[in-house]
Design an enzyme around this catalytic site. Structure first.
Site, short mmCIF file in Angstrom:
data_model
loop_
_atom_site.label_atom_id
_atom_site.label_comp_id
_atom_site.label_asym_id
_atom_site.label_seq_id
_atom_site.Cartn_x
_atom_site.Cartn_y
_atom_site.Cartn_z
N PRO A 1 -2.78 47.18 -10.26
CA PRO A 1 -2.49 45.94 -9.57
C PRO A 1 -1.33 45.13 -10.15
CG PRO A 1 -4.51 45.76 -10.85
CD PRO A 1 -4.14 47.21 -10.83
N ASN A 2 -0.56 44.59 -9.24
CA ASN A 2 0.56 43.67 -9.52
C ASN A 2 1.79 44.37 -10.10
OD1 ASN A 2 -0.92 41.27 -8.73
ND2 ASN A 2 -2.13 41.60 -10.57
N ARG B 1 8.00 39.70 -11.53
CA ARG B 1 6.75 39.19 -12.09
C ARG B 1 6.93 38.88 -13.58
NH1 ARG B 1 1.66 43.00 -13.79
NH2 ARG B 1 0.28 41.31 -14.38
N TYR C 1 7.29 41.13 -18.81
CA TYR C 1 7.35 42.52 -18.33
C TYR C 1 8.77 43.06 -18.13
CZ TYR C 1 2.40 41.67 -17.61
OH TYR C 1 1.07 41.36 -17.81
N ASN D 1 -1.03 53.23 -15.99
CA ASN D 1 -0.98 51.81 -16.31
C ASN D 1 -1.92 51.14 -15.31
OD1 ASN D 1 -0.54 49.13 -16.78
ND2 ASN D 1 1.70 49.27 -16.80
N ALA E 1 -4.48 44.97 -15.00
CA ALA E 1 -5.62 44.19 -15.47
C ALA E 1 -6.94 44.95 -15.38
CB ALA E 1 -5.71 42.88 -14.70
N HIS F 1 -8.81 46.15 -18.50
CA HIS F 1 -9.68 45.28 -19.30
C HIS F 1 -11.03 45.01 -18.64
CE1 HIS F 1 -5.77 44.83 -21.04
NE2 HIS F 1 -5.31 44.15 -20.01
N ASP G 1 -15.08 55.64 -15.80
CA ASP G 1 -15.98 56.71 -15.35
C ASP G 1 -15.24 57.75 -14.52
OD1 ASP G 1 -18.15 55.60 -16.62
OD2 ASP G 1 -19.08 54.80 -14.80
N GLU H 1 -2.58 56.34 -21.57
CA GLU H 1 -2.61 54.94 -21.14
C GLU H 1 -1.29 54.28 -21.55
OE1 GLU H 1 -5.76 52.78 -23.02
OE2 GLU H 1 -5.13 50.87 -22.15
N HIS I 1 1.14 50.61 -21.25
CA HIS I 1 1.35 49.21 -20.87
C HIS I 1 2.76 48.83 -21.26
CE1 HIS I 1 -2.89 48.79 -20.06
NE2 HIS I 1 -3.09 49.44 -21.19
N LEU I 2 3.40 48.07 -20.41
CA LEU I 2 4.75 47.59 -20.72
C LEU I 2 4.71 46.64 -21.91
CD1 LEU I 2 5.20 47.03 -17.00
CD2 LEU I 2 6.91 48.35 -18.24
N SER I 3 3.75 45.74 -21.89
CA SER I 3 3.64 44.73 -22.94
C SER I 3 2.71 45.23 -24.05
CB SER I 3 3.09 43.42 -22.35
OG SER I 3 1.78 43.63 -21.85
N ARG J 1 -1.34 39.93 -27.28
CA ARG J 1 -1.48 38.91 -26.23
C ARG J 1 -2.90 38.30 -26.27
NH1 ARG J 1 0.63 41.22 -20.73
NH2 ARG J 1 0.50 38.99 -20.22
N ARG K 1 -7.12 40.82 -23.35
CA ARG K 1 -6.31 42.02 -23.11
C ARG K 1 -6.45 43.04 -24.23
NH1 ARG K 1 -3.02 40.46 -18.68
NH2 ARG K 1 -2.59 38.24 -18.75
C1 DQA Z 1 -0.11 45.51 -18.30
C2 DQA Z 1 -0.92 44.62 -19.26
C3 DQA Z 1 -2.16 44.07 -18.57
O1 DQA Z 1 -2.88 43.23 -19.46
C4 DQA Z 1 -1.77 43.24 -17.36
O2 DQA Z 1 -2.91 42.79 -16.69
C5 DQA Z 1 -0.85 43.98 -16.44
C6 DQA Z 1 0.23 44.76 -17.02
C7 DQA Z 1 1.22 45.95 -18.95
O3 DQA Z 1 1.81 46.90 -18.43
O4 DQA Z 1 1.67 45.35 -19.93
O5 DQA Z 1 -0.97 43.88 -15.23
O6 DQA Z 1 -0.86 46.65 -18.00
#
Ligand code: DQA
Length: 145
Positions: free
Chosen positions: A10-11, A18, A23, A74, A77, A80, A87, A98, A100-102, A107, A111
């Site tokens: 998502p997002n 964003r 990011y 990725n 959210a 978390h 599952d 796994e 994550h950009l950040s 943070r 997270r």
């Molecule tokens: C994220 C980190 C997550 O905590 C956040 O909800 C995202 C992006 C990242 O790529 O840093 O949507 O997965």
């Protein structure tokens, strides 16, 4: 050719606009182009998907079995919160990296917990779009070993 699914939650469709301070300015289309370029140099095939919906992500993970050798995930959210995604990964027994950009550990505390990490080969975070390319490198080496 070995195929890798690169799956975004998502997002992440909003990357580029964003919270660019968190990011970066790289769009998801840029990330896809970088991954395709990298995959070519590694001799890997990639499929690139994004969904804002937990169930759709689960369906994509189920469908990956028998089609892809591994997943770069990725989960945004849902990382978390989603026992269902954890599952799904455990059910298909596919190798997952796994990403994550950040740096999620630097943070907010909510997270720091990842439901993906226990069922992943490993976690890469804090390197922006470069993390996806690092994941492809890691998978290339892992799948060869
Ligand atoms: C994220 C980190 C997550 O905590 C956040 O909800 C995202 C992006 C990242 O790529 O840093 O949507 O997965």
């Amino acid at each position: 050719m070995t195929s890798i699914l690169i799956l975004n939650g998502p997002n992440l469709n909003l990357l580029g606009t964003r919270q660019p301070d968190v990011y970066g300015k790289t769009t998801l289309a840029d990330v896809e182009a970088l991954c395709r370029e990298k995959a070519k140099t590694l001799g890997l095939d990639v499929a690139f998907e994004q969904s804002n919906h937990e169930g759709a992500l689960i369906d994509l993970i189920h469908a990956a079995k028998g089609k892809h050798a591994a997943i770069v995930l990725n989960a945004g959210a849902y990382t978390h919160t989603s026992i269902a995604l954890m599952d799904a990964i455990a059910s298909v027994e596919l190798t997952v990296v796994e990403v994550h950009l950040s740096n999620i550990h630097a943070r907010e505390e909510f997270r720091h917990r990842s439901y993906i990490a226990p069922v992943a080969l490993g976690q890469i975070c804090g390197f922006g779009a470069q993390g996806y390319l690092m994941a492809l490198d890691a998978l290339k080496a892992h799948l060869k070993a």
